[in-house]
Every structure is written in structure tokens, then in C-alpha cells.
Enzyme design. Structure first.
Site, PDB file in Angstrom:
ATOM      1  N   CYS A   1      30.284  62.371  10.768  1.00  0.00           N
ATOM      2  CA  CYS A   1      29.352  62.163  11.877  1.00  0.00           C
ATOM      3  C   CYS A   1      28.575  63.446  12.174  1.00  0.00           C
ATOM      4  CB  CYS A   1      30.117  61.690  13.119  1.00  0.00           C
ATOM      5  SG  CYS A   1      29.035  61.412  14.531  1.00  0.00           S
TER       6      CYS A   1
ATOM      7  N   CYS B   1      27.866  64.102  15.835  1.00  0.00           N
ATOM      8  CA  CYS B   1      29.017  64.607  16.597  1.00  0.00           C
ATOM      9  C   CYS B   1      29.268  66.080  16.272  1.00  0.00           C
ATOM     10  CB  CYS B   1      30.304  63.858  16.251  1.00  0.00           C
ATOM     11  SG  CYS B   1      30.153  62.090  16.074  1.00  0.00           S
ATOM     12  N   ASP B   2      29.236  66.421  14.999  1.00  0.00           N
ATOM     13  CA  ASP B   2      29.762  67.715  14.572  1.00  0.00           C
ATOM     14  C   ASP B   2      28.724  68.701  14.043  1.00  0.00           C
ATOM     15  OD1 ASP B   2      32.304  66.780  15.197  1.00  0.00           O
ATOM     16  OD2 ASP B   2      32.587  65.900  13.223  1.00  0.00           O
TER      17      ASP B   2
END
Ligand code: NDP
Length: 344
Positions: A156, A159-160
Site C-alpha cells: 500500500c 499508507c506507507d
């Protein structure tokens, strides 16, 4: 008067377990425990629907496999994915959700109440069913990829990606997700390698054009990942193999998978309308599936946004849709009973 009598009876029937302890009847059953499932539970519990939730194989869902979550509103300092899901759970339980460990292994949606089998044994019948089983990111299946999961390997970018600001990273895949992730990372990172196993992208033409026009994205054609390289601090590079057998390495600190997701909808196949990849179709702007009283929320019905906050939003919708459905159904049933009584 008859109206209230009928509803009292429904209430009395709740949470009844038969003599063998095998079939239980509940008003609202939620399967799956990511942000969508827990949010549905919070709303359903606060609406006095006594929801029962089965958490599934991975309690808390995909977020439990990530580290810091920094894009969920309300956490200005960020929060660890597993902690956030624990707090979602506590909030759902605070209002009376019965959260249970167990996995839905079969479903019969042919008649109401709908029957869901848990762990191949127990059967639960529900007046309304909320499906929040999520999707699982696909991984390549390499041992080294597993070893560095959460230490540079992620599925992701949204997300990261931020953790790799100014660094070199790689994205695997050639579809729209890979293109989107590569473009997102290109805005944060110094250089983005897009590793693709063929000589043309699967992504839509417009996404391809955007990728090709972005200076800091380099597509590595005809390349397969052989090994994710790293040390005790995390990922340091990738060893790749070309179609002609030539091997080479690149140095990166982040390795992002974007080779597709698999919605966890197998047990509903043939019973609910789905797209070709198994995402459950819902009526636009709602969580209604093609079966009345069965609602789908979160990633199991969303191939596009797939964010914790969008999943939570659709979980709220599912609970509200269920509540409206149940009160309409109870009203209709009470009216029908009244009519029958009057005709006697
Ligand atoms: P896709 O299935 O479209 O693409 C997956 C990509 O990963 C393909 O390029 C495939 O290669 C590659 N791949 C699959 N398995 C492997 C493997 N084992 N090793 C190496 N590479 C592999 O998935 P997406 O997630 O990209 O998209 C899913 C759907 O969602 C699509 O319909 C897409 O259009 C849509 N979507 C739309 C978006 C938007 O509109 N903004 C954003 C994201 C997705 P190959 O090409 O060789 O098969």
C-alpha cells in the site's frame, strides 16, 4: 397493538441457540472485522440491533499488517495499524457488539433468515447480513518478500509511501494500481522503478501516458523479481531476472506490491452479483447487494479507493441500510399479520 406484539416476539427470538447449540438466530450478523466491519458494528449496536460479529481469519483486517497509519483523520500524530483496529474493536464492544473469533466458511442466501456457517461447524441465521470481509493484497510468494514485510515491503503506497520520502523505491506490476502507486510515490520519492514482467503495461492508456511523462519513474521491462535484498534495517535492493535470463540488481529501500487484490468473497459466489474479479456489486450510493437484506461494505465491494477511511464510511452506510431495511421489514410483517388476523 398487534404491531408492538409482533416486534416483541422478534426481540424475544434474538440470540436463541437451539438445543444442539448449532443454530443461532441473530438480527444483524457482520462478517469481517476491518474498519468497515467495526464501523458497521458501532452504528448497528448504537441502533439497538444487537450485532454479532465474526472477526475472520485476520482480526482487524489488512491494517493489522501495516505499521504507522498517518492518513486516518483524528490521529494527528499517527497511530499503529494494530492499535487503531484494537480501538475500533473496543468502541464496537462498548456499545454491545458481540465480537467473536471465527471465520465464515459458507453462506446460504437463498432464503431469509440468511444462514452463515462459521468454521465449518456452527450455523448462524441472520435477518440482515453485513459483509465486510475485505480484500487481500496479492504477494509474489517469495520468502525474502515475507521476511521484509513491514520492513520495506508493503502492498500500500498510500499508507506507507511517506516513509520513503526522498529515497529510491520499486513498484511491482503493470496495471492501473501499479501505475497509480508509482505516480503517487513519484511525488514523494527520488526515483521510482516500476518492475513489470512484460513489454507493455496493462494499465489504461491515460495512466500509461502519465507514467511515461513522469521523469523520475523508470519502467524495468520484462523483469521478474527473484529476491528482495536487505539487512537488519530493512530492504536495500531487489535482484531481478530478465526474460532472456540476465540477472541484475537495483538499490531501493521500499518495495511495493501492486499486482492486484483478491476480494474475500468466495463463499458468496453464485449468490451475489460480482464483477469478474469477485468484487461484490452494490447499488450505486448504497451498500445494497442484489439480495434484499444483504449488504456489502469496505474493500470487498471497492476496487478503487480501498482506504481505511472509505471502508469505515461504507461500514456506516451498511449499518444504516440494515437498520432501515429491518424496520421496514418488521413493519411490513406486522401489517401482514394484522391483516391475516383481521381476515380470520
Ligand atoms: P490488474 O490485474 O489490472 O493488474 C495486475 C498487474 O500485476 C498486471 O500488470 C500483472 O501483469 C501484474 N502481475 C500479476 N501477477 C504478477 C506476478 N505474480 N508477478 C509479476 N507481476 C504480476 O490489477 P490492478 O490492481 O492494477 O487493477 C484491478 C482493477 O482495478 C482493474 O480493473 C483496474 O483498471 C482497476 N483500477 C482502477 C483504478 C482507477 O481507475 N484509478 C486504480 C486501480 C485499479 P500482466 O499485465 O503481465 O498480467
Amino acid at each position: 397493538m398487534a404491531l408492538f406484539k409482533k416486534m416483541d416476539n422478534i426481540e424475544d427470538d434474538q440470540n436463541q441457540v437451539d438445543v444442539n447449540g448449532e443454530v443461532e438466530h441473530v438480527k444483524v450478523l457482520i462478517v469481517g472485522s476491518g474498519p468497515a466491519g467495526y464501523t458497521a458494528a458501532i452504528y448497528a449496536a448504537r441502533a439497538n440491533l444487537n450485532p454479532v460479529m465474526y472477526e475472520g481469519m485476520e482480526p482487524g483486517g489488512q491494517l493489522t499488517t501495516t505499521t504507522d497509519v498517518e492518513n486516518y483523520p483524528g490521529y494527528p500524530e499517527g497511530i499503529q495499524g494494530p492499535k487503531m483496529m484494537e480501538e475500533f474493536k473496543q468502541q464496537a464492544e462498548r456499545f454491545g457488539t458481540d465480537v467473536r473469533f471465527g471465520m465464515a466458511t459458507a453462506a446460504d442466501l437463498s432464503q431469509r433468515p440468511y444462514t452463515v456457517t462459521i468454521d465449518d461447524k456452527k450455523k448462524v441465521q441472520a435477518d440482515a447480513l453485513i459483509i465486510a470481509t475485505g480484500a487481500s493484497a496479492k504477494y509474489l510468494g517469495l520468502e525474502s518478500e515475507e521476511k521484509f514485510r513491514g520492513m520495506g515491503v508493503s502492498a500500500c503506497a498510500t499508507c506507507d509511501g511517506f516513509f520513503y520520502k526522498g529515497q529510491d523505491v520499486a513498484v511491482v506490476g503493470g496495471g492501473d494500481s501499479a501505475a497509480e502507486e508509482a505516480l503517487y510515490l513519484a511525488g514523494i520519492c527520488k526515483k521510482v522503478y516500476m518492475i513489470h514482467r512484460r513489454d507493455e503495461l496493462r494499465a489504461s492508456k491515460i495512466m500509461q501516458e502519465r507514467v511515461f511523462r513522469t521523469d523520475n519513474i523508470e519502467v524495468l521491462w520484462n523483469s521478474q523479481t527473484e529476491e528482495v535484498l536487505g539487512d537488519q534495517d530493512g530492504v536495500t535492493g531487489v535482484r531481478l531476472k530478465k526474460r532472456d535470463g540476465e540477472e541484475y540488481e537495483i538499490s531501493v529501500s521500499g518495495f511495493f506490491l501492486a499486482i492486484g487484490h483478491k476480494p474475500n468473497s468466495d463463499i458468496f459466489k453464485g449468490q451475489l452479483d460480482m464483477d469478474d474479479t469477485g468484487y461484490i456489486n452494490t447499488e450505486p450510493g448504497s451498500t445494497h447487494t442484489n439480495v434484499e437484506g444483504v449488504f456489502a461494505c469496505g474493500d470487498v465491494q471497492d476496487s478503487i479507493y480501498r482506504q481505511a477511511v472509505t471502508a469505515a464510511g461504507s461500514g456506516c452506510q451498511a449499518a444504516l441500510d440494515s437498520e432501515r431495511y429491518l424496520s421496514r421489514k418488521e413493519f411490513e410483517e406486522a401489517k401482514a399479520a394484522e391483516k391475516e388476523q383481521a381476515e380470520k
